[in-house]
Design a protein around this motif. Sequence first.
Motif, mmCIF file in Angstrom:
data_model
loop_
_atom_site.group_PDB
_atom_site.id
_atom_site.type_symbol
_atom_site.label_atom_id
_atom_site.label_comp_id
_atom_site.label_asym_id
_atom_site.label_seq_id
_atom_site.Cartn_x
_atom_site.Cartn_y
_atom_site.Cartn_z
ATOM 1 N N GLU A 36 9.046 28.659 -36.895
ATOM 2 C CA GLU A 36 8.078 27.655 -36.453
ATOM 3 C C GLU A 36 8.818 26.316 -36.534
ATOM 4 O O GLU A 36 9.326 25.954 -37.594
ATOM 5 C CB GLU A 36 6.848 27.616 -37.362
ATOM 6 C CG GLU A 36 5.872 26.547 -36.888
ATOM 7 C CD GLU A 36 4.672 26.360 -37.812
ATOM 8 O OE1 GLU A 36 3.651 25.874 -37.316
ATOM 9 O OE2 GLU A 36 4.753 26.679 -39.013
ATOM 10 N N VAL B 142 8.740 22.196 -36.187
ATOM 11 C CA VAL B 142 7.803 21.068 -36.189
ATOM 12 C C VAL B 142 8.590 19.782 -35.943
ATOM 13 O O VAL B 142 9.566 19.502 -36.628
ATOM 14 C CB VAL B 142 7.058 20.980 -37.543
ATOM 15 C CG1 VAL B 142 6.083 19.806 -37.534
ATOM 16 C CG2 VAL B 142 6.307 22.279 -37.804
ATOM 17 N N TYR C 178 -4.518 27.823 -33.151
ATOM 18 C CA TYR C 178 -3.065 27.877 -33.367
ATOM 19 C C TYR C 178 -2.749 28.807 -34.548
ATOM 20 O O TYR C 178 -1.920 29.718 -34.455
ATOM 21 C CB TYR C 178 -2.541 26.466 -33.627
ATOM 22 C CG TYR C 178 -1.064 26.385 -33.947
ATOM 23 C CD1 TYR C 178 -0.105 26.473 -32.938
ATOM 24 C CD2 TYR C 178 -0.612 26.198 -35.256
ATOM 25 C CE1 TYR C 178 1.256 26.392 -33.226
ATOM 26 C CE2 TYR C 178 0.739 26.116 -35.559
ATOM 27 C CZ TYR C 178 1.665 26.217 -34.533
ATOM 28 O OH TYR C 178 3.009 26.142 -34.814
ATOM 29 N N SER D 77 2.656 14.933 -33.476
ATOM 30 C CA SER D 77 3.458 16.034 -34.008
ATOM 31 C C SER D 77 3.314 17.223 -33.070
ATOM 32 O O SER D 77 2.241 17.474 -32.510
ATOM 33 C CB SER D 77 3.032 16.400 -35.428
ATOM 34 O OG SER D 77 1.789 17.037 -35.385
ATOM 35 N N SER E 288 4.094 21.293 -32.768
ATOM 36 C CA SER E 288 4.445 22.528 -33.485
ATOM 37 C C SER E 288 4.710 23.630 -32.465
ATOM 38 O O SER E 288 3.868 23.901 -31.605
ATOM 39 C CB SER E 288 3.289 22.951 -34.396
ATOM 40 O OG SER E 288 2.960 21.890 -35.264
ATOM 41 N N GLY F 207 5.262 27.413 -32.408
ATOM 42 C CA GLY F 207 5.080 28.515 -33.354
ATOM 43 C C GLY F 207 5.562 29.851 -32.827
ATOM 44 O O GLY F 207 5.375 30.182 -31.659
ATOM 45 N N VAL G 157 2.351 16.219 -41.795
ATOM 46 C CA VAL G 157 3.587 16.954 -41.506
ATOM 47 C C VAL G 157 4.735 16.203 -42.166
ATOM 48 O O VAL G 157 4.768 14.987 -42.149
ATOM 49 C CB VAL G 157 3.838 16.982 -39.972
ATOM 50 C CG1 VAL G 157 5.199 17.556 -39.672
ATOM 51 C CG2 VAL G 157 2.761 17.795 -39.283
ATOM 52 N N ARG H 83 9.757 27.997 -41.450
ATOM 53 C CA ARG H 83 9.411 26.671 -40.899
ATOM 54 C C ARG H 83 10.644 25.770 -40.894
ATOM 55 O O ARG H 83 11.372 25.693 -41.866
ATOM 56 C CB ARG H 83 8.329 26.042 -41.761
ATOM 57 C CG ARG H 83 7.815 24.728 -41.208
ATOM 58 C CD ARG H 83 6.570 24.352 -41.952
ATOM 59 N NE ARG H 83 6.151 23.016 -41.590
ATOM 60 C CZ ARG H 83 4.916 22.714 -41.256
ATOM 61 N NH1 ARG H 83 4.003 23.665 -41.215
ATOM 62 N NH2 ARG H 83 4.577 21.484 -40.980
ATOM 63 N N ASN I 16 11.660 21.779 -39.983
ATOM 64 C CA ASN I 16 11.265 20.436 -39.552
ATOM 65 C C ASN I 16 12.432 19.821 -38.797
ATOM 66 O O ASN I 16 13.534 19.724 -39.324
ATOM 67 C CB ASN I 16 10.922 19.558 -40.756
ATOM 68 C CG ASN I 16 9.657 20.041 -41.437
ATOM 69 O OD1 ASN I 16 8.774 20.577 -40.773
ATOM 70 N ND2 ASN I 16 9.567 19.874 -42.739
#
Length: 754
Positions: A49, A51, A88, A112, A114, A116, A172, A608, A610
Amino acid sequence: MMVNCCGLLTSQKEPVPLKSVEVELEVRDHVATVVSTLSYENKEDKPLEAVFVFPLPGDAAVCHFSAQIGQMQIVAEVKEKQEAREEYDDALSSGQQAFLLEESEQSPDIFSLSVGSLPPGESASIRLEYVTELAVQADDGLRFCLPAVLNPRYQPQGSGGGEGGNVQVTSVQVTSVPASLVPYSLSFSARVSSPRPVSKVESNCPLDPLQYLNTEQTQTTVKLAAGHKFDRDVELLIYYKDAHQPTAVVEAGRASSEPGTLMGDPVMMLSLYPEFPQAVMSSVASCGEFVFLLDRSGSMQGARMKSAMDTLLLLLKSLPMGCYFNIHSFGSSYEHIFPESVEYNQKTMEEALKNVAEMKANLGGTEILKPLKHIYSQPCIPSQPRQLFVFTDGEVGNTKDVINLVKQNSGSHRCFSFGIGEGASSALINGLAKEGGGHAQFITGTDRMQPKVMQSLRFALQPAVQDISVKWDLPKGVSVIDLSPPITALFQGQRSLVYAQLTGQGSEASEGCVTVRYSLAGHPSQNQLHFSLKPAEDTGLTVHRLAARTLIRSLEMEKREWRGQEDGGDKKKKVVELSVQSGVSSAFTAFIAVNKGNSEVIQGPLVRRNVPTPMVMACGMRRQCVPMSYDASPVMNKRSLPKQPPRDPLLQLVSLQKASGCWVLDPDLAAALGKTSEEVEKPKPASVNQEVWATILALIWLHGFKMDAQEEWELLAMKAVSWLQAQKASCVTECVDAGNALLGCTVQKDVLGL
């Protein structure tokens, strides 16, 4: 809050799935459509994922969001925010790919994204489209800014917020890395078209040469030179010939939408440029309470602080005698020079300048709400309209609260705002000016702050325009719904945009007329514009979307007042309905896309990642790069200070002017004029007072050597001329001739205004 300058996860330590950002800009006259394509690729062996938190212009209307995976395109829908988030999460937990785009609830210029469930080895390309108005600058250039730098927002104490290199935005984590370590590339191209010729396009970043597409030069393309370093926002300034023409664009509604709705009816955008009667403009106001609020947070250190101090010098020298003023400054705490605003005279001006000279960027973070509350708590001075000038390089986490406070006090003052340096928040700077009935300016890179600030001072000295009304004259059967909030401020030659929905049936070829009436210094005035009701060809739905954005923003601005109101829920519902109907983002909605066609369920827990955003300085958090103990040891500070560079000759001369407008004949003035005391005193005509001679010399020097910076010294020169006229001095012609001979100039007496 100290900064942890290391320990950032850079691209070397953690693979980043974002590969490139490609931006295409289409400018039509005063409006821009921007398409950003973000390409992602998962090079890891686990599903990801990703972000990514990024800035957009504060008044942008996001109107399209889609994802391309292989041959399949999924177009997102706008839904109520909580519903979109749940959809989501449901998609991810059932192994489907999903994409979510949402606006921060605290600040409308942060989004933001995302991405996924990106399987190992998979690529996805995200297309994001937004429309925005272009602001008019002091020199009539239209400014487009692509914010490439996301400065972490300073969170006032008690409002939560991240530590070190991470900061909390839209719930986030944002990881910042120095610009040189940003692991993705940016390409940027623009196409400009207008009814008027494009005279030039300038930028703070290297551009490839301008390419005109037709002989009339009304269409051109321009590209950012390859290798953008991500150390600054990309700013374009577009100049048209005859920029001050009022215009009206009528855009047809969407065929699939119901007539009578915002998207189904034609919508009109008016660009108004009021021209005030010359007689009123020549009597520039000599009263007012001028309140200057200066950011002294750590990030203002160095060139920004010096520029702000030089600017305050020019402002203080240009104020009219008889007005009132004060200077406040802020960081984590706030200070003021006088307990309340004082009358402007030689004594108070000197005291203020002495204080300004000692100011340092040593007050920590950026907490602007408290000093604003303090300023507004002070009673206004009768018949001295309050003019607030705010200088900040910052972003704050509570943008909407700050703007709301200015709006609540807009009846008693005008607010002029200045965003200093890269990444200044357009939502904050534009919002302060818009809600405070003033004017916003952005000062980036090597721009001199002074011309822009002096233009705003000229606006502040213009008499306040009152009783503004807009009257429509339309054919029978056509009526109008105003979509813009009422106009609260007008300035000579400055653009105002108005959006309106046209309802009912009129004949295609018919004409309409709009009249803006107002009272200026007690004189009733008006400006008129005739326009055709025939819809413009091929404008997409740009005007509709900007109009929807304007309406959504005004409703959101009232959100503070909804609490405790019976119809508060109805207003939120109206924003959500408008947002869904127009496809334009709001604080209460989000874009959601789910790949329902992907039959294979993605296996394994999601990892995840970032995506780091660029920051300007090479330390964790721009807002607090300066340790709080900066001023504790003055001895050490003195030792490490570099030698002061020689002072700008213009500022040296300006610093010697008295509050009344005159100069004194002394060795400092001689030095500023590049002469010895003897050289300056000898040619003075015998019967002439020393101050009159000194003041005429200063005026000749300004006109003879500094015409390129005239907008910076014009107001203080007008003050000098008024002082000279009040002295009823004889031998002015003789003085001007002798002064020209001494300084090697040929400035005519009438050019000086004598």
